[in-house]
Design an enzyme around this catalytic site. Structure first.
Site, PDB file in Angstrom:
ATOM      1  N   ARG A 106     -16.228 -72.077  -7.002  1.00 35.32           N
ATOM      2  CA  ARG A 106     -17.369 -71.431  -6.362  1.00 35.32           C
ATOM      3  C   ARG A 106     -18.043 -70.366  -7.226  1.00 35.32           C
ATOM      4  NH1 ARG A 106     -12.807 -69.813  -5.135  1.00 35.32           N
ATOM      5  NH2 ARG A 106     -12.257 -67.622  -5.073  1.00 35.32           N
ATOM      6  N   ALA A 158     -17.374 -64.602  -6.877  1.00 37.02           N
ATOM      7  CA  ALA A 158     -18.244 -65.560  -6.195  1.00 37.02           C
ATOM      8  C   ALA A 158     -19.581 -64.932  -5.813  1.00 37.02           C
ATOM      9  CB  ALA A 158     -17.539 -66.109  -4.966  1.00 37.02           C
ATOM     10  N   LYS A 193     -14.863 -62.110 -16.653  1.00 43.27           N
ATOM     11  CA  LYS A 193     -15.886 -62.644 -15.753  1.00 43.27           C
ATOM     12  C   LYS A 193     -17.258 -62.048 -16.047  1.00 43.27           C
ATOM     13  CE  LYS A 193     -12.958 -63.750 -11.837  1.00 43.27           C
ATOM     14  NZ  LYS A 193     -12.753 -63.660 -10.400  1.00 43.27           N
ATOM     15  N   CYS A 217      12.071 -55.222  13.931  1.00 44.23           N
ATOM     16  CA  CYS A 217      13.158 -55.998  14.546  1.00 44.23           C
ATOM     17  C   CYS A 217      12.823 -57.486  14.623  1.00 44.23           C
ATOM     18  CB  CYS A 217      13.468 -55.461  15.940  1.00 44.23           C
ATOM     19  SG  CYS A 217      14.312 -53.883  15.837  1.00 44.23           S
ATOM     20  N   ASN A 270     -12.157 -56.491  -1.602  1.00 42.67           N
ATOM     21  CA  ASN A 270     -11.214 -55.692  -0.832  1.00 42.67           C
ATOM     22  C   ASN A 270     -11.913 -54.483  -0.228  1.00 42.67           C
ATOM     23  OD1 ASN A 270     -10.408 -53.048  -2.529  1.00 42.67           O
ATOM     24  ND2 ASN A 270     -10.901 -54.723  -3.904  1.00 42.67           N
TER      25      ASN A 270
END
Lengths: 643, 344
Positions: A151, A115, A164, A268, A213
């Site tokens: 987008r 994007a 891409k 837990c 990321n």
């Protein structure tokens, strides 16, 4: 003229800033793409607000300017700004011909063609970055998917499955044929440092991140600091976006500040005491990993890897026993011979998770249990569960069986069966063994308890398992396929399993269930995204690029941006300066380094620092290799000094 | 209308094979008003990531919305690109100007070969390709009141102030939302008028917060205390409801109550004296409330503008910038042209 107008719009004379007014009047025929990207992105979001009532509109005027993009000293020659039938006319009217040429000679690296990458490429093409003697290199290892089209606007439905970077490069070349764009399909990282090497980086004027990321961002930041190249960083999360500019020798780097780590769910809570749908979804996700990937992977390796047993036995603690137990379950106990076995297995899994284990938990901690401080055990975050009874008329129960059975079948290479009626019929005839909760089963209440419970290595069990397992040669026709979780394929049963497994557990604990859409968001860790925010941050980042190209050295000219189009909120701040440190009289920042030229022995190297800088080296390493340390044994040290 | 088809007026079909279209069932605009709900299927495969930002309800509303974008220069094409990608019902590109060199530095769907052509017409096909679910078309006539009434949202990017005011008056009176936007060099301007009684359904897009309860007092200003690890995360004036409360069960599922924040773990919910005594348990959850806004039409707002601040460092210049844009319109009207670049 402004003063006449001022009266008619109710503005006081002393409110007028003449400097600003003058700048404005100089640039009214100017036009630059990044400004339109910023305003265009905001306006589009306002259109969506007007049409849906979602999010708060601008009430009622917004003004934004980027006058810092102007040079510190202006070239006064009028002809520098004259329009003469070039596609860059309006930008030349703003910054002049010389600057336009400078943009054309820039060499930039765009990391990512998603994007933000698409928007950056479009902005570069319009601005003329790399359209002269310069160039733009863009790299992305991904292929185009349908959900990108909403987008990543350079891609079309017929581009799906294409790389891409190449499609994006082609699309912007159509916009401005003069732009020199080179498309790569590399993932940036240590493995591609032969491509993105010294020569590559030293040749660059700057890098623009278009990543999704943090790890890749940190890596690129490291590279840019090492080569001392400017970095343009940006990211979005729904309607929220941020931009950061890193200027060598002046600002801190991207890694200089870190977001606090995301809180992970206590063990837990996941195992026995969930109170939110996020917990049951994570539990379902973990179950998928454990059963359909990890266990299958262990079994597959046992069958195909000759050195598997040797490797497993070398593992620490209870891992060898646990791994072999898992292989035994996969190849002996739970080994299906046909699809009906898969259904039977699924039914037993259901019984175990949603009935038996719950009953065991309630046996250890009955509903009316009181803690040592006299309070009810089941209160606050500990929600008292109820066991479920399997019911073929309950669609959710059948959803689970259908998904689990088909996934099991896929792992073992058994032909799948999607016929719900058939599965319902078979499962109704499955008899599950009766279960009674046992005494002496330890269930940890807090994570601390769980840690302290040690696992004694049971050597007898280990030998028993090794004998019991069928040898790989006995099962040589069997192919076991571990499944990799894929959230976007609606036909693979992955999300079907997650949703059913999570919602059943939610029913146990009376937590409101989540529909498939919400489950996918949480379990799939999807980042919400919309083109408007992307447009705005990419525009802001290109405005910073202009400032870099102008050669600004003043910190207060640059702006890191924070936006939330929903509220709406816009905020800008100066980048933080690189922290200054000192030794003796010498001031340094993360941008400085010692440069030592020539070949020399280790002893000479150490002496160099002692003599030149009066510094004693205590430790010297390259990468992960320790070359020298002051606590090295003398023999080793003496040996190395001569190298 | 039973199915939605791609409609491009007077534009040749694309040379490439058109992608598969998915038919949608879209209620006619008028009947939607009557029903209140549009029956639209949202393509989750395409809109996945955007759905998580906007939600199904908002996207269904958008799918009934007709948008007019007037002025398809660099700014207009950016707006059009983003709006078409998002999935409104239709986008009409309006322009009476032809493409010139001055457009090409930011209008990425116009090229040298389009110089002399009507801007809207020249780029309509490329914009239409962005999203099959949106009807994209162009128009080069005047913006009469009859024409404007076809739209729910109108965006003006290249109009004179006179035109802006005329359209603003019409739009405000007819319940059409208006956005006026402009960029001049390194300055940008946006004005919004969504009419009177505009309902904001979700103010922030954040998930409603909830917290586990430790105690609730019986008082004229009843105080809710949340358990140790559980900050309530609420703000003054928020609305809440309750669930799973034992004892003071009147609160469970109650209509939204306004709260006053007392601390990170405590808040007041008003009179609880008439309720049963709190025993244990319970969850307090935020209820998102709609907000009504009353926008001023441009004519009025120009004189007493309410600004959204984008950069606190430049707060003091807002009046000047506002004036600058207004003066420019005045200059253009008087002199019929723009000042030359960097002309003293």
């Amino acid at each position: 003229m402004a003063k006449e107008k001022a009266a008619s719009v109710n503005i006081m004379d002393n409110d007028i800033n003449e400097e600003v007014l003058r700048k404005f009047s100089y640039m009214v025929s100017g036009d630059t793409c990044p400004m339109n990207a910023v305003i265009g992105g905001i306006v589009a979001q306002e259109v969506l607000k007007a049409s849906s009532g979602k999010f708060t509109p601008i009430f009622q005027w917004l003004y934004f300017d980027a006058v810092e993009c102007l040079p510190a000293v202006r070239n006064p020659e009028a002809e520098n700004y004259e329009m003469n039938e070039s596609r860059y006319d309006s930008q030349i009217a703003l910054f002049g011909k010389q600057f336009q040429e400078k943009l054309g000679d820039l060499k930039y690296f765009i990391v990512g063609a998603g994007a933000i990458g698409c928007e950056l490429l479009k902005n570069f093409a319009m601005m003329g970055v790399g359209a002269g003697s310069g160039s733009v290199t863009v790299t992305d290892m991904d292929l185009i998917e349908k959900s990108n089209l909403n987008r990543q606007f350079l891609f079309r439905p017929w581009d799906v499955q294409q790389p891409k970077s190449t499609v994006a490069a082609k699309a912007v070349k159509a916009m401005n044929p003069k732009i020199n764009v080179v498309a790569h399909e590399n993932r940036v990282g240590t493995e591609t440092e032969k491509v993105y090497n010294d020569a590559f980086f030293e040749n660059l004027d700057g890098v623009a991140n278009a990543l999704d990321n943090v790890d890749a961002r940190i890596y690129m930041d490291r590279r840019c600091v090492y080569y001392r190249k400017p970095l343009l960083e940006s990211g979005t999360l729904g309607t929220k976006g941020n931009t950061q500019v890193v200027v060598p020798h002046i600002t801190e780097s991207y890694s200089s500040s870190q977001d606090p780590p995301e809180k992970s769910i206590p063990i837990c809570t996941l195992k026995n005491f969930p109170y939110a749908i996020e917990h049951t979804l994570q539990w379902a996700r973990d179950t998928f990993e454990g059963v359909f990937r990890q266990a299958a992977s262990n079994a597959a390796q046992y069958l195909t890897e000759p050195a598997f047993m040797e490797r497993i036995l070398k593992l620490p603690g209870c891992q060898p026993v646990e791994t072999l137990e898992s292989v035994k379950r996969a190849l002996v106990d739970d080994f299906p011979t046909g699809f009906e076995d898969c259904i039977k297995w699924a039914r037993n899994q259901w019984e175990d998770h949603y009935n038996n284990q719950i009953r065991q938990l309630l046996f250890n901690f009955p509903p009316d249990q009181i803690t040592t401080s006299g309070q009810p055990f089941w209160s606050g975050p500990k929600r008292c569960p109820v066991p479920l009874t399997f019911d073929i008329k309950n669609p959710l129960h059948i959803d689970y069986i259908v998904a689990a059975a088909n996934l099991k079948a896929e792992v073992y290479g058994i032909v799948q069966n999607r016929n719900r009626d058939f599965i319902t019929d078979v499962v109704s005839k499955v008899e599950v063994p009766p279960f009674t909760p046992k005494c002496g089963i330890k269930i940890a209440v807090t994570d601390a308890e769980a840690q302290s419970a040690s696992g004694n290595v049971d050597h007898d069990r280990l030998q028993y398992l090794q004998k019991l397992l069928p040898s790989p040669s006995q099962l040589k026709d069997l192919v076991i396929k571990p499944l990799e979780f894929e959230k976007d394929d609606d036909n693979n049963f992955h999300m079907d399993f997650i949703v059913a497994a999570s919602n059943l557990r939610a029913e146990n604990y009376k937590i409101p269930i989540a529909d498939r859409h919400k489950s996918k968001l949480i379990a799939g860790k999807i980042i919400p995204a919309i083109a408007t925010t992307t447009s705005v941050v990419s525009g802001l980042v290109c405005l910073e690029l202009i400032k870099l190209a102008q050669g600004h050295r003043n910190l207060d000219v640059y702006k890191n941006g924070f936006v939330n189009l929903a509220l709406p909120f816009f905020g800008f701040s100066e980048p933080l300066p690189a922290p200054r440190q000192r030794f003796y009289d010498f001031e340094w920042t993360l941008w400085d380094r010692f440069e030592v030229k020539g070949e020399m022995t280790l002893q000479e190297f150490i002496d160099h620092f002692k003599n030149e800088y009066k510094l004693e080296i205590t430790m010297l390493s390259q990468g992960v290799c320790m070359l020298y340390s002051f606590f090295m044994p003398p023999a080793k040290r003496n040996e190395r000094m001569q190298l | 209308m039973a199915s939605k088809k791609r409609k491009i007026e007077e534009v040749e079909d694309a040379d490439e094979s058109p992608p598969k279209k998915k038919t949608l069932k879209v209620d006619d605009h008028k009947s939607m008003e009557a029903n209140g709900v549009a029956h639209v299927e949202i393509d989750e495969g395409l809109y996945s990531r955007q759905l998580y930002v906007l939600g199904h309800d908002a996207m269904r509303q958008m799918a009934t919305c007709n948008v007019l974008i007037s002025g398809v220069g660099g700014l207009g094409v950016e707006v059009a690109k983003n709006v078409i990608l998002s999935g409104v019902r239709s986008v009409t590109l309006h322009d009476q100007d032809v493409c010139a060199y001055s457009d090409l530095s930011s209008q990425f769907y116009l090229a040298e070969s389009d110089i002399g052509k009507n801007r809207a017409q020249a780029c309509a096909r490329k914009l239409a390709e962005l999203n099959d679910y949106v009807q994209t078309s162009f128009y080069d006539g005047p913006l009469t009141i009859e024409y404007l009434k076809k739209f729910q949202v109108v965006v003006l990017t290249c109009s004179t102030q006179e035109e802006q005011l005329r359209v603003s008056d019409l739009a405000h009176a007819s319940g059409i939302a208006l956005i006026v936007a402009d960029t001049k060099g390194l300055f940008g301007q946006i004005f919004c008028d969504f009419g009177e009684n505009f309902k904001v359904v979700d103010q922030t897009g954040e998930n409603p917060v909830s917290a586990m309860i430790a105690s609730i007092s019986q008082d004229t200003e009843g105080i809710v205390t949340c358990i140790d690890d559980s900050r309530h995360g609420l703000e003054d004036g928020d609305y809440v409801t309750f669930s799973e409360v034992q004892g003071m069960e009147e609160l469970n599922g109650c209509p939204p109550r306004k709260i006053k924040v007392l601390g990170p773990y405590t808040l007041s919910i008003g009179d609880t004296t008439k309720y049963s005594k709190y025993i244990r348990g319970g969850v307090i959850s935020q209820v998102k409330m709609p907000k009504i806004l009353n926008f001023l039409p441009m004519r009025k707002s120009l004189l007493s503008p309410e600004y959204l601040i984008t950069d606190f460092a430049k707060m003091d210049n807002l009046a000047t910038t506002h004036l600058a844009f207004a003066t420019l319109h005045h200059y253009k009207a008087k002199k019929q042209c723009l000042p030359k670049p960097w002309n003293e």
